[in-house]
Design an enzyme around this catalytic site. Structure first.
Site, PDB file in Angstrom:
ATOM      1  CG  HIS A  87    -113.765 -37.853  15.530  1.00 48.37           C
ATOM      2  ND1 HIS A  87    -113.216 -38.353  14.376  1.00 48.37           N
ATOM      3  CD2 HIS A  87    -115.018 -38.220  15.587  1.00 48.37           C
ATOM      4  CE1 HIS A  87    -114.131 -39.153  13.812  1.00 48.37           C
ATOM      5  NE2 HIS A  87    -115.323 -38.925  14.419  1.00 48.37           N
ATOM      6  CE  LYS A 138    -108.934 -66.192  18.250  1.00 51.17           C
ATOM      7  NZ  LYS A 138    -108.508 -66.659  16.865  1.00 51.17           N
ATOM      8  NE  ARG A 157    -114.698 -44.004  16.060  1.00 55.66           N
ATOM      9  CZ  ARG A 157    -116.059 -43.007  15.989  1.00 55.66           C
ATOM     10  NH1 ARG A 157    -116.912 -44.026  16.311  1.00 55.66           N
ATOM     11  NH2 ARG A 157    -115.796 -42.229  15.251  1.00 55.66           N
ATOM     12  NE  ARG A 217    -122.675 -41.009  12.731  1.00 56.23           N
ATOM     13  CZ  ARG A 217    -123.605 -41.300  12.956  1.00 56.23           C
ATOM     14  NH1 ARG A 217    -125.065 -41.122  12.445  1.00 56.23           N
ATOM     15  NH2 ARG A 217    -123.677 -42.003  14.207  1.00 56.23           N
ATOM     16  CB  THR A 218    -115.835 -42.419  11.707  1.00 52.98           C
ATOM     17  OG1 THR A 218    -116.550 -41.345  12.377  1.00 52.98           O
ATOM     18  CG2 THR A 218    -114.403 -42.058  11.446  1.00 52.98           C
TER      19      THR A 218
HETATM   20  N1   CP Z   1    -119.602 -38.688  13.968  1.00 51.18           N
HETATM   21  C1   CP Z   1    -119.073 -39.964  14.367  1.00 51.18           C
HETATM   22  O1   CP Z   1    -117.861 -40.188  14.745  1.00 51.18           O
HETATM   23  O2   CP Z   1    -120.041 -41.040  14.076  1.00 51.18           O
HETATM   24  P1   CP Z   1    -119.795 -42.450  14.103  1.00 51.18           P
HETATM   25  O3   CP Z   1    -119.580 -42.621  15.811  1.00 51.18           O
HETATM   26  O4   CP Z   1    -120.985 -43.317  13.721  1.00 51.18           O
HETATM   27  O5   CP Z   1    -118.564 -42.813  13.553  1.00 51.18           O
END
Ligand code: CP
Length: 307
Positions: A136, A86, A108, A58-59
């Site tokens: 998040h 590497k 992330r 999603r993100t």
């Molecule tokens: N909600 C969320 O962070 O989903 P993803 O891990 O798929 O990005």
């Protein structure tokens, strides 16, 4: 309001007014995704890099769609396809990316604070797309957007957050966000899935799902974060689901117009039943849709749109 933040690292450092400003900005972007031509020139000439060291559906896609709908150029990098394999350090990777003059880096990482470290050495805006079990922020913003869309106002809401709270960056960001409003937040999990001192954040705590959902406007379910050791906090998945899987019977204890949320990915039959996930109270796919508008707003404001 003038937007003054170079980066979006967490919800904790945003004020209530800044959150509402961001949600209002997202509202103005929402219709773009419903048009036949889903593109505006707002960020033409800007470059957005996504740098994901953990899996995401999603993100990552939502940020890429958001950037493309604003006409920014997007480049996606994952750890497995980068020179990290590497032996290059995160800091060297970041400095090399910066040398190519991106405007925004969306990151992330499994390490809490990794986006903060980057933000201190880079001129580019840094967006935290999830750092370990820390924060998040865009997930919490899209969650608030969805709550506001459904309930009109955030003040007065009674919210239950259920699941592996101790490992959940989504729970932390949502607690920080919701406590900036006049909300009542109840966290529910087995004792081993609750961080010590949680009440100090102004939330109620229970280990009983029936009690947690009673008279609630919003129920937010979370998955067990196996990648952060969540499964070792419980005797077995089967036992966990017998106590903490949200079923239709639970919803009868909540308010009649309760909404059920989940950030995804869902583990059906573990923390949420099929009937609830796909039922009339579920707004899970609305959260995903709203994520694009919220991320468009974040990219716009960090790129100088709110100045
Ligand atoms: N909600 C969320 O962070 O989903 P993803 O891990 O798929 O990005």
């Amino acid at each position: 309001m003038n937007w003054t933040h170079k980066d979006l690292l967490g919800i904790r450092e945003l004020s209530r007014e800044e959150i509402l400003f961001l949600l209002d900005t997202a509202d103005s972007f929402r219709d773009i995704s419903r048009r036949a031509i889903k593109k505006v020139p707002t960020l033409r000439g800007k470059t957005v890099v996504t740098l994901f060291y953990e899996p995401s559906t999603r993100t990552r896609v939502s940020f890429e769609i958001a950037a493309k709908r604003l006409s920014a150029d997007t480049i996606n990098m994952s750890a497995s396809s980068s020179s990290t394999v590497k032996g290059e350090t995160l800091m060297d990777t970041a400095r090399n990316l910066e040398a190519m003059r991106p405007d925004v880096i969306i990151m992330r990482h499994s390490m809490p604070g990794a986006p903060l470290m980057l933000s201190r050495i880079l001129d580019s805006s840094v967006i935290n797309a999830g750092d370990g079990s820390h924060e998040h922020p865009t997930q919490a913003l899209l969650d608030l957007f969805t709550m506001k869309e459904r309930k009109e106002t955030l003040d007065g809401l009674r919210v239950a957050i259920v699941g592996d709270i101790v490992h959940s960056r989504v729970a932390r960001s949502n607690i920080f966000a919701l406590r900036k409003f006049d909300t009542e937040v109840t966290c529910c999990a087995p004792p081993t899935m609750l961080p010590p001192g949680l009440e100090a954040l102004g939330v109620k705590v229970t280990h009983n799902l029936e009690e947690a959902v009673a008279n609630k406007d919003v129920i937010m379910m979370l998955r067990i974060q196996k990648e952060r050791g969540g499964a070792s906090a419980i005797p077995s998945i089967r036992e966990y689901s017998s106590f903490y899987c949200l079923r239709e019977a639970h919803l009868r204890r909540a308010k009649r117009d309760v909404i059920v949320m989940h950030p995804g990915p869902m583990n059906r039959g573990v923390e949420i039943s099929d009937q609830v996930a796909d039922g009339p109270c579920s707004v899970i796919l609305n959260q995903v849709e709203n994520g694009v508008a919220v991320r468009m707003a974040v990219l716009y404001l960090l790129s100088g749109g709110g100045a």
